[in-house]
Design a protein around this motif. Structure first.
Motif, PDB file in Angstrom:
ATOM      1  N   HIS A   1       0.856  -1.192   0.000  1.00 25.59           N
ATOM      2  CA  HIS A   1       0.000   0.000   0.000  1.00 25.59           C
ATOM      3  C   HIS A   1       0.890   1.240   0.000  1.00 25.59           C
ATOM      4  O   HIS A   1       1.023   1.937   1.002  1.00 25.59           O
ATOM      5  CB  HIS A   1      -0.913  -0.003   1.224  1.00 25.59           C
TER       6      HIS A   1
ATOM      7  N   THR B   1      -4.873   3.391  -3.352  1.00 29.12           N
ATOM      8  CA  THR B   1      -4.745   1.944  -3.502  1.00 29.12           C
ATOM      9  C   THR B   1      -6.039   1.272  -3.027  1.00 29.12           C
ATOM     10  O   THR B   1      -6.571   1.611  -1.968  1.00 29.12           O
ATOM     11  CB  THR B   1      -3.557   1.421  -2.692  1.00 29.12           C
TER      12      THR B   1
ATOM     13  N   SER C   1      -8.074  -2.198  -1.897  1.00 30.58           N
ATOM     14  CA  SER C   1      -7.801  -3.513  -1.313  1.00 30.58           C
ATOM     15  C   SER C   1      -9.099  -4.151  -0.844  1.00 30.58           C
ATOM     16  O   SER C   1     -10.028  -3.452  -0.412  1.00 30.58           O
ATOM     17  CB  SER C   1      -6.846  -3.403  -0.118  1.00 30.58           C
TER      18      SER C   1
ATOM     19  N   THR D   1      -7.129   3.601   0.155  1.00 31.54           N
ATOM     20  CA  THR D   1      -6.230   4.342   1.039  1.00 31.54           C
ATOM     21  C   THR D   1      -6.298   5.837   0.729  1.00 31.54           C
ATOM     22  O   THR D   1      -6.334   6.256  -0.431  1.00 31.54           O
ATOM     23  CB  THR D   1      -4.784   3.858   0.893  1.00 31.54           C
TER      24      THR D   1
ATOM     25  N   ASP E   1      -0.097  -3.870   4.778  1.00 31.77           N
ATOM     26  CA  ASP E   1       0.520  -4.873   3.916  1.00 31.77           C
ATOM     27  C   ASP E   1       0.444  -6.254   4.558  1.00 31.77           C
ATOM     28  O   ASP E   1       0.673  -6.407   5.767  1.00 31.77           O
ATOM     29  CB  ASP E   1       1.990  -4.515   3.644  1.00 31.77           C
TER      30      ASP E   1
ATOM     31  N   THR F   1      -5.744  -7.470   0.811  1.00 34.82           N
ATOM     32  CA  THR F   1      -5.219  -7.810  -0.515  1.00 34.82           C
ATOM     33  C   THR F   1      -5.423  -6.662  -1.494  1.00 34.82           C
ATOM     34  O   THR F   1      -6.561  -6.282  -1.800  1.00 34.82           O
ATOM     35  CB  THR F   1      -5.908  -9.074  -1.052  1.00 34.82           C
ATOM     36  N   VAL F   2      -4.332  -6.107  -2.002  1.00 31.44           N
ATOM     37  CA  VAL F   2      -4.394  -5.036  -2.987  1.00 31.44           C
ATOM     38  C   VAL F   2      -4.780  -5.624  -4.341  1.00 31.44           C
ATOM     39  O   VAL F   2      -4.167  -6.585  -4.808  1.00 31.44           O
ATOM     40  CB  VAL F   2      -3.044  -4.308  -3.088  1.00 31.44           C
TER      41      VAL F   2
ATOM     42  N   GLU G   1      -6.215   0.298  -8.149  1.00 28.37           N
ATOM     43  CA  GLU G   1      -5.873   1.654  -7.723  1.00 28.37           C
ATOM     44  C   GLU G   1      -6.783   2.644  -8.426  1.00 28.37           C
ATOM     45  O   GLU G   1      -7.302   2.389  -9.510  1.00 28.37           O
ATOM     46  CB  GLU G   1      -4.416   1.987  -8.035  1.00 28.37           C
TER      47      GLU G   1
END
Length: 497
Positions: free
Chosen positions: A102, A107, A109, A125, A134, A138-139, A142
């Motif tokens: 992140h 970002t 997730s 974010t 992190d 789970t990213v 974006e």
């Protein structure tokens, strides 16, 4: 599962979704190659309009913005696989490889349910380098467009649970690119469904409601409201700096404020004039603290509030000493007894401190205290002698004896020496470099002559001492020689006999 694997194998690299919110639009690019399962779940939920009218239920400024729960509580939501395979597939396993951090603002997730599983909730974010997310969430994408809208959501007002006071909702989702085929059995609506009453009833300000405090009010009423807000803000600031005990404090109702006074009017005159309305506790004309001249306004404190009100109605615009005065109720809290910031000292404490400040203190600075002199020693202030003592460290014991001897013989020199000699010598032992700074002698030429005399006399005494010791040795040597001579003839006569 085989059908799902086939869908993932035919997926391409790009995918994008447009989220329409009540504050503006956001475009999200998804990492289909790195996170194919999370991207498939997100895309198909958007396709069946699952996110429509979902609340943004968690906004932590500069940290995260969370949504994706149809219930708006933060504890609901289900994956697209639940629609296909039932409740046992409500969650799906998190994809941890490859690891994506992140790092960037915006970002996107999937939210972890606490067991390394995901459903429908996701977060965005609102800050950079949020590394403590992190490995947990789970990213999978974006935000590429609409960063201004994201910051607008980030700055919304929230309660103690980080829930916005006014609803912010996802009104619609538009799939810009869909690289995945639809799973078998997935039911896609023909149009966006209408929101239910329960879904829109959040108990907060509606997303489409206008917040206007001035609606239905006249201009005078609006100015009055603004003045009250400004006064409250100032009171809070005064409370923060410690000038007020409480922002809600009110001035006493038995104190009058009198202004436009003649400078020649005295406290006694004003008290006599206003005393006809009732007994007065205090009457004080405020004066300049430097010159003592009147500042032409005063405070009059009555014992009863009724007497204060009578004076207010009767004395306004009255002529006193050729001046028409103005009378109003006091807005000052200077007479209120309170202990100020930190609740340590009262105003009486400061007055007592000011009175005692002029008195002589028994406490003296350490630098000003003169050390007691030792009657046994009168130390010499000779820089050459001190340097010589450093060069001849082996003869210190002899020098001490010499100082004692010189003290006994040099009583006449004590009267001519400065009173601060002992102080300066003690200071010399502490720090030889600062000897002259602490010296209080006034006549430097006289000191130099005294030093020269003491040094010459000490040298002469040393020479006399050495001469006497030599003369003693010579005299002893002569006596021994005479004894030998006297004995030698006797011994010869005895031999001849």
């Amino acid at each position: 599962t085989l059908h799902l694997a086939a869908i993932l194998r035919h997926a391409e690299k790009k995918m994008a979704v447009l989220l329409e919110t009540t504050l503006g639009d956001l475009v999200i690019d998804l990492y289909t190659e790195e996170r194919p399962r999370a991207c498939l779940n997100f895309l198909k939920l958007c396709k069946i309009k699952y996110y429509n009218y979902c609340l943004i239920h968690n906004v932590q400024r500069g940290f995260v913005i969370q949504t994706g729960d149809p219930t708006g509580s933060g504890r609901g939501g289900e994956s697209i696989f639940c629609k296909l395979y039932g409740d046992q597939a409500r969650f799906f396993e998190a994809e941890k490889v490859p690891r994506i951090k992140h790092k960037k603002k915006g970002t996107v997730s999937m939210v972890n349910n606490g067991s390394d599983q995901h459903a429908s909730q996701f977060l965005i974010t609102a800050g950079e380098n949020v590394d403590y997310l992190d490995g947990v969430h789970t990213v999978f994408g974006e935000v590429t467009e609409g960063m201004d809208i994201l910051m607008k959501i980030n700055e919304t007002f929230v309660d103690k649970d980080f829930c916005p006071y006014q609803d912010i909702r996802i009104t619609h989702t538009v799939i810009l690119e869909d690289p995945f085929d639809d799973p078998q059995g997935l039911q896609i609506p023909d149009s966006s469904p209408e929101p239910t009453k329960e879904q829109l009833d959040s108990g907060r300000i509606g997303a489409d409601e206008e917040i206007d405090d001035t609606k239905g009010k006249t201009l005078d009423e609006i100015e009055e409201v603004l003045a009250e807000k400004d006064a409250k803000t100032r009171a809070i600031l005064l409370e923060m700096v410690g000038d007020l005990p409480d922002a809600e404090i009110k001035p006493p109702e038995n104190v009058l404020f009198v202004c436009k006074l003649n400078p020649v009017t005295t406290d006694e005159d004003l008290e006599i004039i206003f005393s006809r309305f009732g007994s007065i506790k205090s009457c004080e004309i405020i004066r300049d603290w430097k010159t003592g001249e009147s500042l032409c306004y005063a405070f009059i404190e009555f014992e009863k509030q009724e007497d204060c009100e009578k004076a207010y109605f009767k004395m306004d615009n009255v002529l006193i000493d050729d001046r028409r005065i103005h009378v109003d109720f006091s807005q000052s809290v200077a007479k209120v007894q309170w202990k100020g910031k930190g609740a340590k000292y009262t105003k009486e404490d400061f007055k007592e401190y000011e009175k005692d400040d002029g008195k002589h203190s028994n406490i003296t600075l350490k630098d000003k205290v003169q050390p007691k002199r030792d009657s046994k020693y009168e130390l010499l202030l000779d820089e050459a002698e001190t340097s010589g003592s450093h060069r001849h460290s082996k003869k210190r014991h002899k020098e001490k004896r010499h100082r004692r001897h010189s003290e006994e013989e040099g009583d006449g020199l004590k009267a001519a020496k400065c009173k601060g000699t002992a102080d300066r010598e003690i200071e010399q032992h502490r720090n030889t470099a600062n000897i002259e700074e602490h010296c209080k002698e006034k006549e430097r030429g006289h000191k130099k002559r005294d030093r020269h005399r003491s040094r010459s006399r000490s040298e002469s005494q040393e020479k006399d001492y050495h001469k006497r010791s030599r003369s003693k040795k010579k005299s002893k040597h002569r006596e021994r020689a005479e004894e030998r001579r006297s004995r030698s003839p006797k011994s010869s006569k005895e031999r001849m006999e």
